[in-house]
Enzyme design. Structure first.
Site, short mmCIF file in Angstrom:
data_model
loop_
_atom_site.label_atom_id
_atom_site.label_comp_id
_atom_site.label_asym_id
_atom_site.label_seq_id
_atom_site.Cartn_x
_atom_site.Cartn_y
_atom_site.Cartn_z
N CYS A 112 21.11 8.59 -9.61
CA CYS A 112 22.52 8.73 -9.22
C CYS A 112 22.75 8.43 -7.74
CB CYS A 112 23.00 10.13 -9.62
SG CYS A 112 24.78 10.30 -9.65
N ARG A 169 36.34 9.96 -12.21
CA ARG A 169 34.93 10.37 -12.17
C ARG A 169 34.31 10.18 -13.56
NH1 ARG A 169 31.16 13.58 -9.57
NH2 ARG A 169 32.25 13.39 -7.61
N HIS A 190 21.08 12.14 -15.31
CA HIS A 190 20.41 13.39 -14.98
C HIS A 190 19.87 13.95 -16.29
CE1 HIS A 190 22.41 13.46 -11.01
NE2 HIS A 190 23.50 13.08 -11.64
#
Ligand code: GLN
Length: 235
Positions: free
Chosen positions: A94, A128, A194
């Site tokens: 990320c 987002r 993640h």
């Protein structure tokens, strides 16, 4: 390298490592130990120069301000760049993709120069990207699917020297509408996943380890993990 102790660099866990990303280093160590190969995790913090002599490196995600501290440190101590130039495997999650690129823009619109290990640039997007992401890997040597959890505002555009890690099946990925997820350039792999990603995708862990030790590893048969992955993917 000799097959004494495999040294895994956990890069800047004091400022990078959201959502348990530091677990990626532990997973690499554990998968080696389960094969009777000695391994240790070397913590590289903001107080340490970055060594270039390790066998594999991992970097986690981060918030904008922490990400900036990491960028400055990696620019000042080019151990990671020197290791990558020798073909040492690196896993970047990320925010670390963004730090390893040419530049990234923070949510407040400030442009920060990265360390240019990846031919990519990153700019904040309107929306987002949050949620589960599933991809089909496009990297030779990986099969099946990759899965993880993404949470980023940055959208990453790949330049001609950077390749995607996978094609998005569901979720967002790199966030610029090209259906691609992650980055591969030489021995450096980046992903927005993640999880930690290596817990959820053991074949990616073994891919990095095989590059680190320079030979094939015998498969680790962990039926519980295989079963869990099948159930998660079905959902
Ligand atoms: N700050 C970066 C972004 O929002 C990275 C976030 C993260 O690493 N989870 O794009």
């Amino acid at each position: 390298m000799s097959e004494s102790t495999v040294r895994i660099g956990l890069v800047l866990p004091d400022v990078m490592g959201t959502y348990g990303d530091n677990g990626n280093a532990l997973i690499l160590r554990q998968r080696l130990r389960m094969r009777d190969i000695d391994a240790e995790v070397v913590h590289i913090t903001l107080n340490d120069p970055v060594p270039e002599s390790l066998d594999v490196y991992t970097l986690g995600g981060a918030e904008d301000s922490a990400q900036r501290l990491a960028t400055r440190h990696l620019g000042k101590y080019p151990g990671l760049q020197n290791a990558a130039a020798r073909g040492v495997p690196v896993l970047a999650i990320c925010a670390a993709i963004q730090v390893l690129g040419h530049w990234y823009e923070t949510s407040s619109g400030e442009r920060v120069d990265g360390i240019s290990l990846f031919d990519v640039t990153t700019s904040p997007q309107e929306v987002r990207s949050i949620g589960e992401v599933v991809t089909e890997p496009t990297l030779d040597g990986l099969s099946g699917k990759l899965t993880g959890f993404e949470n980023h505002r940055g959208g990453t555009t790949l330049g001609p020297d950077a390749h995607a890690l996978g094609k998005v099946v569901s979720g967002v990925g790199n966030g610029v509408g090209d259906g691609r997820e992650g980055v591969v350039q030489g021995s450096v792999i980046g992903t927005y996943m993640h999880g930690p990603v290596l817990a959820r995708n053991p074949e990616l862990a073994d891919y990095l380890l095989e590059k680190a030790i320079g030979r094939a590893l015998e498969p680790l048969d962990l039926p519980e993990v295989t079963q869990l992955r099948k159930e998660r993917l079905r959902r």
